[in-house]
Design a protein around this motif. Structure first.
Motif, PDB file in Angstrom:
ATOM      1  N   SER A  99     -19.857  33.019  49.877  1.00  0.00           N
ATOM      2  CA  SER A  99     -19.301  32.703  51.139  1.00  0.00           C
ATOM      3  C   SER A  99     -19.747  34.087  51.823  1.00  0.00           C
ATOM      4  O   SER A  99     -20.312  34.013  52.752  1.00  0.00           O
ATOM      5  N   PHE A 100     -19.118  34.722  51.624  1.00  0.00           N
ATOM      6  CA  PHE A 100     -19.433  36.479  51.533  1.00  0.00           C
ATOM      7  C   PHE A 100     -20.965  36.744  52.182  1.00  0.00           C
ATOM      8  O   PHE A 100     -20.650  37.028  53.540  1.00  0.00           O
ATOM      9  N   GLU A 101     -21.571  36.062  52.197  1.00  0.00           N
ATOM     10  CA  GLU A 101     -23.563  36.200  51.653  1.00  0.00           C
ATOM     11  C   GLU A 101     -23.859  35.227  53.128  1.00  0.00           C
ATOM     12  O   GLU A 101     -24.447  35.605  53.746  1.00  0.00           O
ATOM     13  N   ARG A 114     -15.846  26.892  57.769  1.00  0.00           N
ATOM     14  CA  ARG A 114     -15.559  26.775  56.595  1.00  0.00           C
ATOM     15  C   ARG A 114     -16.001  27.380  55.438  1.00  0.00           C
ATOM     16  O   ARG A 114     -15.449  27.562  54.521  1.00  0.00           O
ATOM     17  N   TRP A 115     -17.275  28.857  55.711  1.00  0.00           N
ATOM     18  CA  TRP A 115     -17.243  29.444  54.601  1.00  0.00           C
ATOM     19  C   TRP A 115     -16.101  30.454  54.811  1.00  0.00           C
ATOM     20  O   TRP A 115     -15.469  30.228  53.633  1.00  0.00           O
ATOM     21  N   ASP A 116     -15.359  30.442  55.228  1.00  0.00           N
ATOM     22  CA  ASP A 116     -13.619  31.210  55.697  1.00  0.00           C
ATOM     23  C   ASP A 116     -12.784  30.887  54.670  1.00  0.00           C
ATOM     24  O   ASP A 116     -12.270  31.265  53.834  1.00  0.00           O
ATOM     25  N   LEU A 117     -13.219  29.143  55.205  1.00  0.00           N
ATOM     26  CA  LEU A 117     -11.888  28.566  54.159  1.00  0.00           C
ATOM     27  C   LEU A 117     -12.773  28.460  52.667  1.00  0.00           C
ATOM     28  O   LEU A 117     -11.531  28.155  52.305  1.00  0.00           O
ATOM     29  N   ALA A 118     -13.590  28.744  52.346  1.00  0.00           N
ATOM     30  CA  ALA A 118     -13.854  28.540  51.214  1.00  0.00           C
ATOM     31  C   ALA A 118     -13.168  30.277  50.243  1.00  0.00           C
ATOM     32  O   ALA A 118     -13.420  30.200  49.062  1.00  0.00           O
TER      33      ALA A 118
END
Length: 348
Positions: A99-101, A114-118
């Motif tokens: 997610s960070f990447e 979506r990645w922030d939620l992850a």
């Protein structure tokens, strides 16, 4: 002092380091939607973790490797009995790193959301499950001797979800949230810093109530170690309150140090409750795994000690240097290109 005792202490130190460093790491990830109001805020929050999050996870790898080499019976029983929760933690850590990447690899806002939620979910799950796992280890789990003479876990997944263990999970979750808020207040400027200050007080009070309940329950349940554990419990409470007071006075550095020391005494108390056992059995003390019956040979531990004496200072120096280099505060006003990623921010 025997080699098994030395390595029991060293593994305790590794877990203390992991909970302090990855603790604020998880806390910041969980707080991401609560301290951010726009993309610049979110990138500023994630940039505080950019140089250090992967280094913090090294403590977990070393703790696992040390357990495997020093206490193979403990490692085997732990990873077979706690397979599902440890697997969930591993998946969460993988998703978190991805997610960070990947959050900035595509320009659409929905993609980043979506990645922030992850990030939030993959930070919350380990923060909860580590507390559940350690509480179960201290409380004791169903272990008995198998036909081949080894000690095996004979319970199921739902045996681990008992009230005491779930309370332990709530403690680590709330403690990491507060620790992360202290870190954000220390590392950010502007509105993010103000929000982190306010959240640290509220979350710190919740963590204090949960921790007091957990420590009292532990003292009542484990009377044999009552004196030592009670002393560490009182120390934990005092340092935690000191951190909240420092936060109220705007002394973010002291607040973060105090919460780090509180985590140290808390985790130390758990290992004090265990010693000389490494994994107690709820079916009888004859099935307990101890530093004696779970350890490797003295020669193996001696070689490991030599390696640890050489390598540990190098790792500490390198990681300390990393924190020193990236010691300055980060603010949303410094984010010049919100559409670009966290790693890009580090090179602005």
């Amino acid at each position: 002092m025997s080699f098994p005792t030395v390595w029991f202490l060293l593994i305790a130190v590794l877990w203390v380091g992991y909970f302090i460093l990855e603790g604020f790491d998880f806390g910041v990830g969980m707080l991401l939607p609560f301290v951010s109001r726009n993309e610049a805020d979110r990138r500023a929050v994630l940039t505080t973790l950019g140089p250090v999050w992967d280094g913090n996870e090294v403590w977990l790898l070393v703790a696992g490797g040390a357990t495997f080499a020093a206490f193979p019976e403990w490692y085997a029983t732990l990873f077979s009995g706690f397979y599902l929760p440890l697997f969930l933690i591993l998946v969460a850590l993988i998703v978190r790193g991805v997610s960070f990447e990947y959050r900035s690899k595509y320009g659409k806002a929905q993609w980043r959301q979506r990645w922030d939620l992850a990030i939030v979910i993959s930070s919350t799950l380990p923060a909860l499950l580590w507390g559940v796992a350690f509480a179960n280890i201290v409380r004791g789990v169903p272990l008995e001797k198998a036909s081949n003479g080894s000690i095996e876990y004979v319970g199921g997944f739902f045996n681990l979800l008992n009230p005491y263990a779930l309370l332990g999970g709530i403690v680590t979750l709330s403690v990491f949230l507060t620790h992360g808020a202290h870190f954000l207040a220390l590392k950010t400027t502007g509105d993010i810093r103000v929000r982190a200050h306010a959240l640290a007080i509220r979350l710190g009070l919740i963590a204090a109530v949960a921790a007091v309940a957990f420590l009292l329950w532990s003292n009542l349940m484990l009377p044999s170690i009552n004196a030592k554990f009670l002393t560490l419990s009182v120390a934990t409470a005092l340092f935690w309150v000191a951190g909240l007071v420092a936060n109220l006075r705007g002394r973010e550095g002291w607040a973060f140090i105090a919460s780090s020391v509180a985590i140290t005494t808390f985790v130390t108390g758990l290992f004090v409750a265990l010693y000389p056992r490494v994994m107690p059995s709820s079916l009888g003390s004859q099935f307990d795994l101890t530093i004696t019956n779970a350890s490797s040979t003295d020669y193996t531990l001696k070689v490991m000690t030599v390696v640890a004496v050489i390598m540990t200072p190098l790792v500490l120096i390198y990681q300390g240097w990393t924190y020193w280099v990236f010691r300055k505060r980060v603010g949303a006003s410094q984010i010049q290109h919100p559409e670009r990623g966290v790693l890009d921010t580090l090179h602005l």
